[in-house]
Design a protein around this motif. Structure first.
Motif, short mmCIF file in Angstrom:
data_model
loop_
_atom_site.label_atom_id
_atom_site.label_comp_id
_atom_site.label_asym_id
_atom_site.label_seq_id
_atom_site.Cartn_x
_atom_site.Cartn_y
_atom_site.Cartn_z
N LEU A 11 0.81 -1.30 0.03
CA LEU A 11 0.09 0.11 0.13
C LEU A 11 0.80 1.34 -0.04
O LEU A 11 0.46 2.17 -0.67
CB LEU A 11 -0.96 -0.02 1.00
N SER A 12 1.82 1.21 0.82
CA SER A 12 2.78 2.41 0.81
C SER A 12 3.25 2.83 -0.51
O SER A 12 3.15 3.97 -1.00
CB SER A 12 4.06 2.25 1.77
N PRO A 13 3.88 1.92 -1.27
CA PRO A 13 4.42 2.31 -2.87
C PRO A 13 3.24 2.72 -3.39
O PRO A 13 3.38 3.54 -4.23
CB PRO A 13 4.92 0.94 -3.28
N CYS A 14 2.06 2.08 -3.56
CA CYS A 14 1.02 2.43 -4.16
C CYS A 14 0.50 3.86 -3.89
O CYS A 14 0.29 4.76 -4.79
CB CYS A 14 -0.24 1.76 -4.02
N LEU A 15 0.37 4.19 -2.69
CA LEU A 15 0.06 5.76 -2.33
C LEU A 15 1.36 6.58 -2.96
O LEU A 15 1.08 7.94 -3.31
CB LEU A 15 -0.18 5.69 -0.92
N ILE A 16 2.43 6.44 -2.78
CA ILE A 16 3.33 6.96 -3.27
C ILE A 16 3.68 7.30 -4.71
O ILE A 16 3.62 8.35 -5.32
CB ILE A 16 4.97 6.47 -2.84
N GLN A 17 2.98 6.19 -5.40
CA GLN A 17 2.53 6.44 -6.68
C GLN A 17 1.65 7.28 -7.13
O GLN A 17 1.81 8.03 -7.98
CB GLN A 17 2.51 5.06 -7.48
N LEU A 18 0.63 7.33 -6.30
CA LEU A 18 -0.42 8.24 -6.46
C LEU A 18 -0.15 9.75 -6.22
O LEU A 18 -0.63 10.53 -6.83
CB LEU A 18 -1.81 7.69 -5.57
#
Length: 736
Positions: free
Chosen positions: A274-281
């Motif tokens: 989830l953290s890499p996903c949020l950083i991507q967003l």
């Protein structure tokens, strides 16, 4: 010839008029049940069947026998299955009202619903017409809300209608997914996991972007009802895939639900997926996606708090174990230094050239265990580094939140959301990493939007409880002082939690705010009485934080000033604060402050020309009595004398308050028994006077008979010309 034609025409017209009137009169004479039965059977004219729907509810309300009820429901079922779409729509839109009536007014109404209505609802859930689907879905949800659906019916009838979406249109797919998420609160988690989750995961790969967007939105509701292990197994990978969707609306929906998913999932999924996903967003090209990610950033960071607390607990336990080991090893080494061999042995001087490493190791052989323990402690202390709490990239985005919000180009409340989540972020980082977000907090406190500063002011006490005393006094107190001089909307934030904030400070620092209390309780708009009300509430809590001398010099005068306020709620709050001051004086046996307090009470309240202040004195005596800080004779000596002098007060409201207090609290109890005979006699005499008071409400307040007012006002005025409704322009309670 023309005359004959005119006569014939007029005859025909009159006949037609008479026929119409007769038909109308027949329809008027029909009951709703008869109209329903007659109109619904029309096969040639669908308008008549459409009109029949209007009579269903009226026919149900007026039905008298069970056979007629069956007939009405049978007609309703036929109309719901009508071949004409408009008739179906009108009938199904009545289903919610019909269901509510049957459940609330008909015995075994649930059985009738299952027999006549349920199948029509199930068959039309996937109808091609949008209005029919909406009506049947509303009826189904109402059945769930009224707990009329059994588990076997859910699995056998409802779920197949919702989950078989392969050949359905896109609109029904979206509505079905939304309906699934609404039904999760009524269906067991096992059925949700068995049927709904696989369906939504499958539809998340749909070609239609609107379906994928609906699936992303539904994930936030699903995670609250299924086990965390299932969240990690099914929903976290699904959300991860949707975060890379080519359509920006899907990615925006992912950003909006990533926080609830992060609350439920495991630490590993939160950190690695989830953290890499949020950083991507947060780095998304779409400003709408980026804005949505910035809004939830603080909330998502707060999900790392629990794992951080658990880790800190383990670290503290390990530190305690290592401290014990170090103490034991140190004791052993110290004992070795003073044993017979080492203590008396002279160092040997030699010219032998030993290897330096060997010499070093040999000289430090006695402290090897201690050094190993120190290394272990160093490793554990390094775990407090920010990288072991949360990904550093998330914190970097959060600390640059203000700059990111300005660059997003969208007018939103990103900064306001950041200020709202700041205490949670500080709790996650712990006070050891306060320096990383200290500058951001200062920027929030200087933001041009007053609602941002207001949010910060309301949470300042919570932040003070997280930080150390030194950090609070160095970094938060200047911000606290700046809010003193801010607008009333911001000032009310720190005032609402003033006592909680000052409680964190050292006593020496806390006392510096005593001089500022008077300024803090003043407002720009004097009509804002709620500000004064909150100030009075805080005074009561402040009495516990200062000595009796400080309370007497600063807090008690403010309480007296608010006790004479024009607003009754402010006066009552100030009465509570003054009773707290008296309790403080009494507990610390501050004789000087007590005498000053009593003198002010008698002078300002009991002897006042304003009847409202004399009434305040009675309320203050009652509030102090409830604290039970005085012996009966001591309380009587200090208060009852002035209290009883109000028994013949010219204002009814004062006598009414006095009678209520004495009758409910001062007689027929242990307090009354503990009084001396002289005080009991005076109280009894006061009650006797109030029992024959000229006002009926006063007599009733001390146990007298409540006599209704006479209807003849003129005769009553002649008999009792001093009634409360006339004297002093006051209104007697109950006489208005």
């Amino acid at each position: 010839m023309s005359d004959i034609v005119d006569i014939l025409d007029s005859t025909i017209n009159n006949d037609s008029i008479n026929v119409n009137v007769d038909e109308d009169s027949d329809e008027i004479s029909e009951t709703p049940f008869q109209s329903l039965v007659r109109l619904h059977a029309s096969n040639s004219n669908y308008n008549e069947r459409k009109n029949a729907v209007k009579y269903i509810l009226d026919a149900l309300r007026l039905v008298n026998d069970i056979e007629s009820l069956y007939e009405i429901l049978s007609c309703t079922k036929k109309l719901a299955d009508d071949i004409v779409t408009q008739v179906q729509i009108d009938t199904l839109e009545k289903f919610v009202s019909i269901i509510e009536y049957l459940i609330g007014n008909v015995e075994n109404g649930d059985l009738l619903i299952k027999e006549y209505l349920f199948q029509s609802i199930i068959q039309t859930i996937g109808h091609s017409n949008n209005r029919i689907r909406k009506a049947s879905q509303s009826a189904l949800i109402r059945l769930f809300e009224m707990e009329q659906i059994k588990n076997d019916e859910i699995e056998s009838d409802i779920i197949p209608s919702l989950c078989q979406l392969d050949r359905s249109c896109d609109d029904f797919k979206n509505e079905s997914i939304i309906l699934m998420t609404r039904l999760t609160q009524y269906i067991s988690s096992d059925l949700v996991l068995k049927y709904f989750v696989p369906t939504i995961v499958q539809q998340s790969s749909s070609i239609a972007f609107q379906t994928r967007k609906t699936c992303a939105t539904s994930i936030g509701d699903l995670v609250t009802v299924i086990p965390p292990s299932a969240v990690d197994q099914y929903l976290v990978p699904c959300l991860s895939n949707l975060c890379s969707d080519p359509f920006w609306g899907v990615r925006k929906s992912c950003a909006e639900v990533i926080h609830p998913v992060g609350q439920v999932c495991s630490k590993e999924s939160r950190w690695n997926i989830l953290s890499p996903c949020l950083i991507q967003l947060l780095q998304d090209q779409s400003r709408w996606v980026k804005t949505a990610a910035l809004r939830v950033l603080g909330y998502f960071i707060s999900t790392f708090a629990q794992s951080n607390i658990d880790k800190q607990t383990d670290i503290n336990n390990n530190k305690n174990d290592l401290s014990i080991k170090i103490e034991e090893s140190t004791k052993i080494n110290e004992n070795d230094q003073f044993n017979d061999f080492n203590y008396w042995r002279e160092p040997v001087i030699t010219n032998i050239d030993f290897d330096k490493d060997f010499i070093l190791n040999s000289n430090q052989s006695s402290t090897t265990t201690c050094k190993e323990s120190i290394v272990e402690i160093s490793k554990i202390s390094n775990e407090d580094d920010i990288n072991n709490i949360l990904p550093i990239e998330l914190l970097d985005f959060y600390t640059s939140l203000i700059e990111q919000s300005h660059s997003s180009g969208v007018e939103t409340d990103i900064v306001h959301q950041g200020a709202h989540t700041f205490p949670a972020v500080a709790l996650t980082l712990t006070n050891k990493n306060w320096h990383r977000i200290r500058d951001l907090h200062k920027k929030f406190s200087e933001d041009l939007q007053w609602k941002v500063r207001r949010t910060l002011a309301y949470s300042l006490h919570a932040l003070a409880e997280i930080l150390t005393v030194e950090q609070v006094e160095e970094d938060l107190c200047p911000i606290f002082d700046s809010f003193f001089r801010d607008v009333d909307e911001v000032k009310i934030g720190i005032l609402s939690n003033l006592a909680k904030f000052l409680k964190v400070l050292r006593l020496s620092t806390r006392r510096t705010y005593l001089d500022k209390l008077n300024y803090l309780t003043s407002v720009d708009n004097q009509r804002n009485w709620r500000f004064r009300f909150e100030s009075a509430n805080q005074l009561y809590e402040l009495t516990e934080l200062f000595s009796s001398v400080d309370v007497g010099d600063y807090i008690s005068p403010l309480g007296f000033g608010m006790a004479v306020d024009k607003v009754a709620d402010v006066r009552h709050a100030a009465i509570k604060a003054l009773s707290g001051c008296y309790s403080k004086f009494n507990c610390e046996k501050a004789q000087v402050q007590t005498e000053v307090f009593l003198d002010d009470c008698h002078r300002v309240f009991a002897s006042s020309q304003d009847w409202k202040l004399r009434q305040v004195y009675i309320y203050l005596c009652k509030s102090i009595y409830k604290l039970n800080v005085d012996r009966p004779d001591q309380y009587a000596l200090r208060f009852i004398g002035k209290l009883l002098s109000l028994k013949e007060d010219p204002v009814v409201n004062v006598r009414l308050s006095l009678g209520t207090f004495i009758y409910q609290y001062l007689v027929n109890n242990e307090f009354y028994i503990g009084l001396s005979d002289d005080w009991r006699t005076q109280i009894d005499e006061c009650l006797q006077i109030l029992l024959v008071d000229r006002d009926r409400d006063v007599r009733a307040s001390v146990g007298g008979i409540y006599q209704p007012r006479q209807t003849d006002l003129s005769s009553e005025y002649s008999n009792d010309h001093s009634d409360s409704s006339i004297q002093n322009n006051t209104i007697t309670l109950g006489d208005q």
